[in-house]
Design an enzyme around this catalytic site. Structure first.
Site, PDB file in Angstrom:
ATOM      1  N   SER A 120       0.852  -1.185   0.000  1.00  0.00           N
ATOM      2  CA  SER A 120       0.000   0.000   0.000  1.00  0.00           C
ATOM      3  C   SER A 120       0.895   1.245   0.000  1.00  0.00           C
ATOM      4  O   SER A 120       1.692   1.408  -0.921  1.00  0.00           O
ATOM      5  CB  SER A 120      -0.959  -0.039   1.186  1.00  0.00           C
ATOM      6  OG  SER A 120      -1.968   0.930   1.033  1.00  0.00           O
TER       7      SER A 120
ATOM      8  N   ASP B 210      -8.272  -5.555  -6.033  1.00  0.00           N
ATOM      9  CA  ASP B 210      -7.852  -4.345  -5.329  1.00  0.00           C
ATOM     10  C   ASP B 210      -8.398  -3.134  -6.077  1.00  0.00           C
ATOM     11  O   ASP B 210      -7.953  -2.821  -7.181  1.00  0.00           O
ATOM     12  CB  ASP B 210      -6.330  -4.278  -5.256  1.00  0.00           C
ATOM     13  CG  ASP B 210      -5.826  -3.124  -4.391  1.00  0.00           C
ATOM     14  OD1 ASP B 210      -6.649  -2.266  -4.011  1.00  0.00           O
ATOM     15  OD2 ASP B 210      -4.632  -3.087  -4.083  1.00  0.00           O
TER      16      ASP B 210
ATOM     17  N   HIS C 195      -7.017  -5.602  -1.514  1.00  0.00           N
ATOM     18  CA  HIS C 195      -5.849  -4.811  -1.125  1.00  0.00           C
ATOM     19  C   HIS C 195      -4.979  -5.549  -0.110  1.00  0.00           C
ATOM     20  O   HIS C 195      -3.879  -5.116   0.189  1.00  0.00           O
ATOM     21  CB  HIS C 195      -6.336  -3.470  -0.555  1.00  0.00           C
ATOM     22  CG  HIS C 195      -5.289  -2.413  -0.501  1.00  0.00           C
ATOM     23  ND1 HIS C 195      -4.541  -2.016  -1.591  1.00  0.00           N
ATOM     24  CD2 HIS C 195      -4.836  -1.636   0.538  1.00  0.00           C
ATOM     25  CE1 HIS C 195      -3.715  -1.064  -1.241  1.00  0.00           C
ATOM     26  NE2 HIS C 195      -3.858  -0.817   0.039  1.00  0.00           N
TER      27      HIS C 195
END
Length: 399
Positions: free
Chosen positions: A261, A342, A374
């Site tokens: 991320s 995602d 994600h």
């Protein structure tokens, strides 16, 4: 719990009292520079309970609902849940060294406004759910350290010793970078990115809570907005240097940086802005191109806060910290990982990283999970994730 700034997910959550008759509101913890994660109460209803990120821990406090006075009940580790009991609180407590178990904590403790007034009582263990499994394994030692980061400001981190530690040897480094970016690599246990797994594979693990991390005051958390590749990169550079100076068994010539991320963004940023430092990199679901991310993410409010508006209004703010602008400087072997579901950072971002690496002729691999979002959440996928990541580290760091 309430926040003051609309659109900012990492604004401080403080406790607000609302009068049931008049509707009048007042902040109970306006003077407390911590963000409350979970709010509860004791069994008798006379005292509030609040869990907070607190200097590398996820601690538990009691709060007087009349005065706002606070007492620290659990100072170390990660409180993952709590419930009031008679004269005590039952907590689920974990750490870098152990998964959660239940503990009992007395409702006494020191007043947070009086640091010299003693320390909380030690939690009393109630369960040992994973005793059979844990007895057959060795958990590595870990330690918190601090150093002078960006502009000399104090920054914290953790080091985890490798399994089978021998002080006469030097060990390769897994340098884990957290996402968020407003979160923390704290004293916690996690299904994902567990430091003990890397330590168990023979790596010294280094974690740094760079500017933007939670638990060090709201100003520290706010400081990353608009400066994604500035202060945090300086902290990571200084934090790794501080760890190498403090722990001579760490081999600075054999280090791999890994992140997901925002951590994936930072890996892609490091590839172009600190390309000489690491033998290998691992980028999971990270930002590659800021413009493409803005026009495809499912949470537009997030980049609009972080960069001061929509991309079309302030493109310079996004492009200032755009990894895609520095691909010509890339040279470090990289493992790229992405989930097909995602929508926060859609698949094109991971494919963009991999395409850039391939076209630059840089050693690279792509691990794709079509059924993950994600995060990698499914057990079999998690095992594959660790196997592939540890194999990548083995290939580039082990002698």
């Amino acid at each position: 719990l309430a926040q003051d700034r609309p659109g900012f997910e990492a604004d401080r959550f403080h406790i607000v009292i609302r009068d049931a008759q008049t509707g009048a509101k007042r902040s109970l913890t306006g003077d407390w520079d911590r963000s409350v994660s979970e709010l509860g109460r004791t069994l008798d209803g006379r005292t509030l309970l609040a869990s907070v990120d607190d200097v590398g821990q996820h601690a538990l406090y009691s709060v007087d609902p009349r005065t706002g006075a606070r007492r620290k009940l659990v100072a170390k580790g990660q409180v993952t849940g709590f419930a009031g009991a008679e004269d005590s609180v039952i907590v689920a407590l974990a750490s870098i060294g152990a998964p959660p178990d239940l503990y009992s904590v007395a409702l006494g403790g020191r007043d947070a406004s009086e640091p010299a007034a003693g320390v909380p009582d030690a939690p009393r263990r109630l369960t040992s759910i994973n005793a059979a499994r844990l007895d057959a394994r060795t958990m590595s030692r870990f330690e918190q350290f601090s150093f002078a980061g960006w502009h000399g400001q104090k920054v914290y981190g953790y080091v985890v010793w490798p399994y089978g530690f021998d002080p006469a040897r030097r060990y390769p480094i897994a340098f884990l970078i957290h996402g968020g970016p407003q979160s923390s690599m704290s004293n916690e246990w996690s299904y994902r990115w567990n430091p003990q797994v890397f330590a168990g594979a023979g790596y010294g693990v280094v974690l740094v809570d760079f500017h933007g991390s939670t638990g060090y005051g709201q100003a520290f958390t706010d400081s990353i907005s608009g400066d994604w590749g500035g202060k945090p990169l300086v902290d990571l550079q200084k934090g790794l240097a501080a760890a190498l100076a403090r722990y001579p068994w760490l081999d600075g010539n054999r280090a791999c940086a890994l992140g997901a991320s925002y951590g994936g963004f930072m890996i892609n940023w490091i590839a172009g802005r600190w390309p000489e430092r690491f033998r290998c990199l691992v980028s999971h679901d990270g930002v590659f191109d800021q413009r493409g991310t803005y026009y495809s993410t499912e949470e537009l409010w997030f980049p609009e806060w972080e960069f001061g508006g929509p991309y079309f209004s302030v493109p310079q703010n996004y492009e200032r910290f755009n990894p895609a602008n520095f691909v010509k400087a890339w040279r470090t072997p990289m493992l790229v990982i992405h989930g097909g579901r995602d929508y926060r950072l859609p698949l094109g971002q991971g494919l963009g990283v991999f395409t850039a690496l391939q076209r630059r002729g840089i050693e690279s691999r792509f691990l794709y999970f079509p059924d993950e979002n994600h995060w990698v959440l499914k057990p079999a996928n998690s095992i594959q994730w660790y196997d592939v990541v540890l194999g990548w580290l083995q290939e580039h760091l082990k002698e």
